[in-house]
Enzyme design. Structure first.
Site, mmCIF file in Angstrom:
data_model
loop_
_atom_site.group_PDB
_atom_site.id
_atom_site.type_symbol
_atom_site.label_atom_id
_atom_site.label_comp_id
_atom_site.label_asym_id
_atom_site.label_seq_id
_atom_site.Cartn_x
_atom_site.Cartn_y
_atom_site.Cartn_z
ATOM 1 N N PHE A 165 10.048 -32.435 9.893
ATOM 2 C CA PHE A 165 9.779 -32.494 11.221
ATOM 3 C C PHE A 165 9.354 -34.086 11.572
ATOM 4 O O PHE A 165 9.627 -34.624 12.436
ATOM 5 C CB PHE A 165 9.012 -31.420 12.113
ATOM 6 C CG PHE A 165 9.208 -31.412 13.475
ATOM 7 C CD1 PHE A 165 10.355 -31.917 14.211
ATOM 8 C CD2 PHE A 165 8.286 -30.807 14.169
ATOM 9 C CE1 PHE A 165 10.401 -31.858 15.731
ATOM 10 C CE2 PHE A 165 8.338 -30.648 15.650
ATOM 11 C CZ PHE A 165 9.702 -31.262 16.119
ATOM 12 N N ASP A 201 17.371 -32.948 23.294
ATOM 13 C CA ASP A 201 17.993 -33.566 21.690
ATOM 14 C C ASP A 201 19.627 -33.239 22.055
ATOM 15 O O ASP A 201 20.088 -32.388 22.827
ATOM 16 C CB ASP A 201 17.721 -32.614 20.803
ATOM 17 C CG ASP A 201 15.989 -32.675 20.489
ATOM 18 O OD1 ASP A 201 15.665 -33.887 21.012
ATOM 19 O OD2 ASP A 201 15.532 -32.054 19.967
ATOM 20 N N SER A 248 -3.120 -24.051 26.161
ATOM 21 C CA SER A 248 -1.958 -23.610 26.577
ATOM 22 C C SER A 248 -1.310 -23.517 25.072
ATOM 23 O O SER A 248 -1.510 -24.089 24.170
ATOM 24 C CB SER A 248 -1.246 -24.465 27.496
ATOM 25 O OG SER A 248 -1.042 -25.821 27.055
ATOM 26 N N HIS A 307 -2.785 -28.355 23.777
ATOM 27 C CA HIS A 307 -1.710 -27.531 24.179
ATOM 28 C C HIS A 307 -1.193 -27.279 22.553
ATOM 29 O O HIS A 307 -1.105 -28.320 21.873
ATOM 30 C CB HIS A 307 -0.461 -28.394 24.699
ATOM 31 C CG HIS A 307 0.828 -27.859 24.850
ATOM 32 N ND1 HIS A 307 1.003 -26.523 25.833
ATOM 33 C CD2 HIS A 307 1.989 -27.749 24.229
ATOM 34 C CE1 HIS A 307 1.956 -26.201 25.644
ATOM 35 N NE2 HIS A 307 2.712 -26.850 24.606
ATOM 36 N N GLU A 324 2.834 -23.170 23.119
ATOM 37 C CA GLU A 324 4.163 -23.080 23.075
ATOM 38 C C GLU A 324 4.761 -22.096 22.240
ATOM 39 O O GLU A 324 4.451 -22.127 21.005
ATOM 40 C CB GLU A 324 4.695 -24.577 22.668
ATOM 41 C CG GLU A 324 6.145 -24.611 22.890
ATOM 42 C CD GLU A 324 6.695 -26.217 22.466
ATOM 43 O OE1 GLU A 324 6.374 -26.794 23.224
ATOM 44 O OE2 GLU A 324 7.062 -26.185 21.158
#
Length: 288
Positions: free
Chosen positions: A210, A101, A7, A259, A9
């Protein structure tokens, strides 16, 4: 060894150029026949409308199974469930349910006075409708706000018990990190699938920032490798090799679904999938 399902994103575009990049990403990765693709929310729910538009457009034009991110931030319960209902009416029946967030400039998440207090409450409300397959987030290296990993896993179990069908992890760089987390989840009584999240490193500087914010550990071998690759101009080759090796280790350890966080840059993800033996399939477009 069987080939895993996958999958992807995406995030919603904020400009015309971003729109072209998103559709290029969808068209590049759709032939790999993903089980689903997801579309994120921005921090603080800032891309709510853009997310809705992107989800609807991908669903209508690509024939892909789309999962919409939905958060608790800056919305009442009624507003959040109205968004969910609009997805259902469009034929979108997968949701990635997250707390979300804090808005930019705020240190911590504060629930809306009339909103969902946390992701567990949101999941329970979505499950009660009976209209969605619900996926949630998981943190193999502990959520930054959690007291410890045991508390984090206990909260994940609450999300699964509230109605989530599976969990997608934050990205990580060592297969053992995932395996330890998966084993701890099983020991805690979590029997839903835990899907590993993979980040092919498209932007090394951005990735370092990140990881600092979300608590992901970067092994020294990767730090050293990118120091050399940056000088040599071979960062894409290194990123592909690192992600491919990680995925191969996960598959060897019994993982059946991967993913990918694409950052709307599909080439590295495509190359990793090809290196793992995934071949493009002919897709019939949904033109209805």
């Amino acid at each position: 060894m069987s080939t895993p399902s996958v999958s992807f994103e995406f995030f919603p575009p904020k400009s015309l150029e971003g729109s072209f990049r998103l559709w290029d990403c969808v068209n590049t990765l759709a032939p790999l026949d993903p089980t689903f693709v997801s579309v994120t929310y921005g921090a603080g729910g800032t891309t709510r409308k853009l997310t809705h538009e992107a989800v609807g457009t991908i669903h209508r034009t690509s024939g892909l199974n789309v999962a919409a991110h939905l958060t608790c931030v800056n919305a009442t319960k009624a507003e959040t469930l109205e968004i969910a209902e609009s997805y259902a009416q469009e034929g979108v029946h997968e949701i990635v349910a997250l707390r979300g967030d804090a808005p930019k400039g705020e240190a911590t998440f504060t629930p809306h006075p009339d909103g969902f207090a946390n992701s567990v409450d949101l999941i329970a409300a979505l499950a009660e409708t009976g209209k969605f397959t619900i996926r949630v987030g998981a943190y193999p290296e502990k959520h930054p706000e959690a007291a410890d990993q045991a508390a984090d896993i206990a909260f994940l179990k609450r999300k699964i018990d509230a109605g989530a069908a599976s969990a997608i992890t934050q990205f990580f760089f060592e297969a053992d990190t995932f395996f330890r987390f998966r084993d701890a989840c099983v020991k805690a009584g979590i029997d839903a699938p835990i899907i590993p999240g993979i980040l092919p490193i498209e932007n090394w500087n951005g990735t370092q920032k990140f990881t600092a914010s979300c608590g992901t550990h970067i092994p020294q071998v990767i730090l050293d490798g990118f120091a050399h690759a940056t000088r040599d101009g071979t960062t894409d080759l290194l990123a592909t090799a690192i992600a491919t090796e990680l995925c191969d280790d996960l598959i060897q350890g019994g993982v059946e679904h991967l993913h990918f966080y694409t950052l709307n840059r599909p080439e590295l993800t495509r190359d990793v999938c090809h290196a793992l033996g995934m071949t493009p399939k002919v897709r019939l477009q949904n033109v209805a």
